[in-house]
Write a protein that holds these residues in place. Structure first.
Motif, PDB file in Angstrom:
ATOM      1  N   ARG A   1      -9.920 -48.738 -11.945  1.00 15.83           N
ATOM      2  CA  ARG A   1     -10.225 -47.647 -11.002  1.00 15.83           C
ATOM      3  C   ARG A   1      -8.944 -47.176 -10.330  1.00 15.83           C
ATOM      4  NH1 ARG A   1     -12.046 -43.196  -9.872  1.00 15.83           N
ATOM      5  NH2 ARG A   1     -12.884 -42.839  -7.816  1.00 15.83           N
ATOM      6  N   ALA A   2      -8.101 -48.118  -9.940  1.00 13.32           N
ATOM      7  CA  ALA A   2      -6.824 -47.769  -9.315  1.00 13.32           C
ATOM      8  C   ALA A   2      -5.950 -46.981 -10.287  1.00 13.32           C
ATOM      9  CB  ALA A   2      -6.098 -49.029  -8.836  1.00 13.32           C
TER      10      ALA A   2
ATOM     11  N   GLU B   1     -16.283 -50.703   0.896  1.00 11.89           N
ATOM     12  CA  GLU B   1     -16.060 -52.135   0.670  1.00 11.89           C
ATOM     13  C   GLU B   1     -15.107 -52.401  -0.493  1.00 11.89           C
ATOM     14  OE1 GLU B   1     -19.477 -50.849  -1.850  1.00 11.89           O
ATOM     15  OE2 GLU B   1     -18.958 -50.545   0.257  1.00 11.89           O
ATOM     16  N   ARG B   2     -14.561 -51.354  -1.106  1.00 14.74           N
ATOM     17  CA  ARG B   2     -13.662 -51.514  -2.253  1.00 14.74           C
ATOM     18  C   ARG B   2     -12.214 -51.192  -1.871  1.00 14.74           C
ATOM     19  NH1 ARG B   2     -16.230 -51.428  -7.374  1.00 14.74           N
ATOM     20  NH2 ARG B   2     -14.254 -52.352  -7.977  1.00 14.74           N
ATOM     21  N   GLY B   3     -11.801 -51.641  -0.710  1.00 21.49           N
ATOM     22  CA  GLY B   3     -10.428 -51.404  -0.251  1.00 21.49           C
ATOM     23  C   GLY B   3      -9.375 -51.956  -1.186  1.00 21.49           C
ATOM     24  N   ALA B   4      -9.721 -52.983  -1.964  1.00 20.25           N
ATOM     25  CA  ALA B   4      -8.765 -53.556  -2.921  1.00 20.25           C
ATOM     26  C   ALA B   4      -8.281 -52.490  -3.901  1.00 20.25           C
ATOM     27  CB  ALA B   4      -9.395 -54.722  -3.676  1.00 20.25           C
ATOM     28  N   VAL B   5      -9.156 -51.549  -4.242  1.00 18.77           N
ATOM     29  CA  VAL B   5      -8.763 -50.460  -5.135  1.00 18.77           C
ATOM     30  C   VAL B   5      -7.652 -49.642  -4.477  1.00 18.77           C
ATOM     31  CG1 VAL B   5      -9.535 -48.301  -6.213  1.00 18.77           C
ATOM     32  CG2 VAL B   5     -11.010 -50.330  -6.276  1.00 18.77           C
ATOM     33  N   MET B   6      -7.825 -49.345  -3.203  1.00 24.74           N
ATOM     34  CA  MET B   6      -6.834 -48.535  -2.490  1.00 24.74           C
ATOM     35  C   MET B   6      -5.511 -49.290  -2.343  1.00 24.74           C
ATOM     36  SD  MET B   6      -8.626 -45.970  -2.459  1.00 24.74           S
ATOM     37  CE  MET B   6      -7.443 -44.866  -1.746  1.00 24.74           C
ATOM     38  N   LEU B   7      -5.589 -50.605  -2.160  1.00 22.50           N
ATOM     39  CA  LEU B   7      -4.365 -51.401  -2.080  1.00 22.50           C
ATOM     40  C   LEU B   7      -3.628 -51.382  -3.413  1.00 22.50           C
ATOM     41  CD1 LEU B   7      -5.565 -54.458   0.051  1.00 22.50           C
ATOM     42  CD2 LEU B   7      -4.468 -52.341   0.820  1.00 22.50           C
ATOM     43  N   ASP B   8      -4.372 -51.424  -4.514  1.00 21.02           N
ATOM     44  CA  ASP B   8      -3.750 -51.324  -5.837  1.00 21.02           C
ATOM     45  C   ASP B   8      -3.118 -49.948  -6.039  1.00 21.02           C
ATOM     46  OD1 ASP B   8      -4.449 -53.928  -6.474  1.00 21.02           O
ATOM     47  OD2 ASP B   8      -6.184 -53.359  -7.711  1.00 21.02           O
TER      48      ASP B   8
ATOM     49  N   GLY C   1      -8.257 -53.798   3.987  1.00 20.15           N
ATOM     50  CA  GLY C   1      -8.213 -52.576   4.774  1.00 20.15           C
ATOM     51  C   GLY C   1      -7.151 -51.592   4.311  1.00 20.15           C
ATOM     52  N   ALA C   2      -7.540 -50.336   4.322  1.00 18.13           N
ATOM     53  CA  ALA C   2      -6.613 -49.250   3.989  1.00 18.13           C
ATOM     54  C   ALA C   2      -7.081 -48.010   4.728  1.00 18.13           C
ATOM     55  CB  ALA C   2      -6.587 -48.993   2.484  1.00 18.13           C
ATOM     56  N   GLY C   3      -6.174 -47.069   4.898  1.00 21.60           N
ATOM     57  CA  GLY C   3      -6.524 -45.827   5.561  1.00 21.60           C
ATOM     58  C   GLY C   3      -5.925 -44.643   4.824  1.00 21.60           C
ATOM     59  N   LEU C   4      -6.639 -43.537   4.869  1.00 20.19           N
ATOM     60  CA  LEU C   4      -6.187 -42.301   4.239  1.00 20.19           C
ATOM     61  C   LEU C   4      -6.270 -41.186   5.264  1.00 20.19           C
ATOM     62  CD1 LEU C   4      -5.491 -40.541   1.674  1.00 20.19           C
ATOM     63  CD2 LEU C   4      -7.986 -40.261   1.414  1.00 20.19           C
ATOM     64  N   LEU C   5      -5.157 -40.490   5.465  1.00 19.65           N
ATOM     65  CA  LEU C   5      -5.158 -39.278   6.277  1.00 19.65           C
ATOM     66  C   LEU C   5      -5.049 -38.098   5.329  1.00 19.65           C
ATOM     67  CD1 LEU C   5      -2.814 -39.798   9.370  1.00 19.65           C
ATOM     68  CD2 LEU C   5      -5.290 -39.576   9.347  1.00 19.65           C
ATOM     69  N   VAL C   6      -5.961 -37.172   5.472  1.00 19.58           N
ATOM     70  CA  VAL C   6      -5.933 -35.949   4.687  1.00 19.58           C
ATOM     71  C   VAL C   6      -5.485 -34.846   5.644  1.00 19.58           C
ATOM     72  CG1 VAL C   6      -7.271 -34.328   3.288  1.00 19.58           C
ATOM     73  CG2 VAL C   6      -7.794 -36.781   3.211  1.00 19.58           C
TER      74      VAL C   6
ATOM     75  N   VAL D   1      -0.271 -32.639   3.326  1.00 23.20           N
ATOM     76  CA  VAL D   1       0.064 -33.932   2.730  1.00 23.20           C
ATOM     77  C   VAL D   1      -1.141 -34.864   2.786  1.00 23.20           C
ATOM     78  CG1 VAL D   1       2.508 -33.771   3.366  1.00 23.20           C
ATOM     79  CG2 VAL D   1       0.935 -34.996   4.861  1.00 23.20           C
ATOM     80  N   LEU D   2      -1.077 -35.913   1.966  1.00 29.16           N
ATOM     81  CA  LEU D   2      -2.020 -37.028   2.028  1.00 29.16           C
ATOM     82  C   LEU D   2      -1.193 -38.244   2.397  1.00 29.16           C
ATOM     83  CD1 LEU D   2      -3.962 -36.464  -1.327  1.00 29.16           C
ATOM     84  CD2 LEU D   2      -4.531 -35.588   0.947  1.00 29.16           C
ATOM     85  N   ILE D   3      -1.710 -39.072   3.293  1.00 30.74           N
ATOM     86  CA  ILE D   3      -0.993 -40.282   3.693  1.00 30.74           C
ATOM     87  C   ILE D   3      -1.919 -41.473   3.458  1.00 30.74           C
ATOM     88  CG2 ILE D   3       0.211 -41.500   5.541  1.00 30.74           C
ATOM     89  CD1 ILE D   3       0.613 -38.760   6.914  1.00 30.74           C
ATOM     90  N   LEU D   4      -1.427 -42.431   2.688  1.00 29.45           N
ATOM     91  CA  LEU D   4      -2.186 -43.641   2.367  1.00 29.45           C
ATOM     92  C   LEU D   4      -1.423 -44.836   2.918  1.00 29.45           C
ATOM     93  CD1 LEU D   4      -4.604 -44.919   0.873  1.00 29.45           C
ATOM     94  CD2 LEU D   4      -3.160 -45.012  -1.169  1.00 29.45           C
ATOM     95  N   THR D   5      -2.132 -45.730   3.628  1.00 30.63           N
ATOM     96  CA  THR D   5      -1.476 -46.894   4.222  1.00 30.63           C
ATOM     97  C   THR D   5      -2.425 -48.086   4.265  1.00 30.63           C
ATOM     98  OG1 THR D   5      -0.275 -47.709   6.168  1.00 30.63           O
ATOM     99  CG2 THR D   5      -2.122 -46.228   6.588  1.00 30.63           C
ATOM    100  N   ASP D   6      -1.809 -49.263   4.370  1.00 29.05           N
ATOM    101  CA  ASP D   6      -2.593 -50.478   4.615  1.00 29.05           C
ATOM    102  C   ASP D   6      -2.187 -51.089   5.957  1.00 29.05           C
ATOM    103  OD1 ASP D   6      -0.138 -51.680   4.150  1.00 29.05           O
ATOM    104  OD2 ASP D   6      -0.795 -52.833   2.410  1.00 29.05           O
TER     105      ASP D   6
END
Length: 171
Positions: free
Chosen positions: A11-12, A42-49, A93-98, A102-107
């Motif tokens: 998925r990542a 609940e699939r934050g691991a995908v976002m971390l990948d 945990g991860a966060g996305l700012l739209v 820009v898009l900002i992705l962080t853990d």
């Protein structure tokens, strides 16, 4: 009946591919945002990948802030104030700012700024602040949603009470 759980790594990889296609001009930014926000909470691991993959690309490409170094504080403030947010749950945990451009992705420890023109790594301290901002926006939205729901429920109760009081008694 057995439910099929998609492998987080595949998925990542699909999300990374989508981001690359956006940065190459093959898909729209909205397509990427839609794909990112479809990842269940609940699939934050995908976002971390995804974050790890993006940071690996930044290191390999040695992307610098170059063209974006002249951005001023006011433009960033405006960008952040106009953003929408999404959080993925602990422990991954991860966060996305739209934001508008820009898009900002962080853990909270690592982060990236995604533009159509490329990817830039964020310093750790900025990543922590961005994660806090994501969480604050999401909490504020939930509070607003709860207030709106309460208002709608109160309106429904009031209209139901009024309607019921207008019904004549059967004698």
């Amino acid at each position: 009946m057995t439910t099929h759980q998609e492998d987080p790594r595949s998925r990542a990889e699909a999300l990374l591919s989508s981001i690359r296609r956006w940065q190459a001009g093959a898909v729209t930014r909205e397509d990427v945002v839609l794909e990112l926000t479809r990842v269940p909470l609940e699939r934050g691991a995908v976002m971390l990948d995804v974050l790890t993959g993006l940071l690996g690309q930044v290191e390999l490409a040695k992307v610098t802030t170059g063209e974006h170094a002249q951005e001023d504080t006011e433009s960033w403030r405006n960008e952040l104030m106009a953003s929408r947010a999404r959080n993925w749950n602990y422990p991954d945990g991860a966060g996305l700012l739209v934001c508008p451009s820009v898009l900002i992705l962080t853990d909270g420890k690592r982060g990236v700024v995604l533009r159509a023109s490329g990817t830039t790594a964020l310093p750790g301290s900025t990543s922590a602040s961005i994660m806090l901002l994501c969480q604050t926006i999401v909490m504020a939205q939930h509070a607003v949603d709860a207030q709106e729901l309460k208002k709608l429920q109160d309106q429904r109760i009031a209209s139901t009470s009024t309607s019921l009081s207008e019904i004549e008694i059967i004698r």
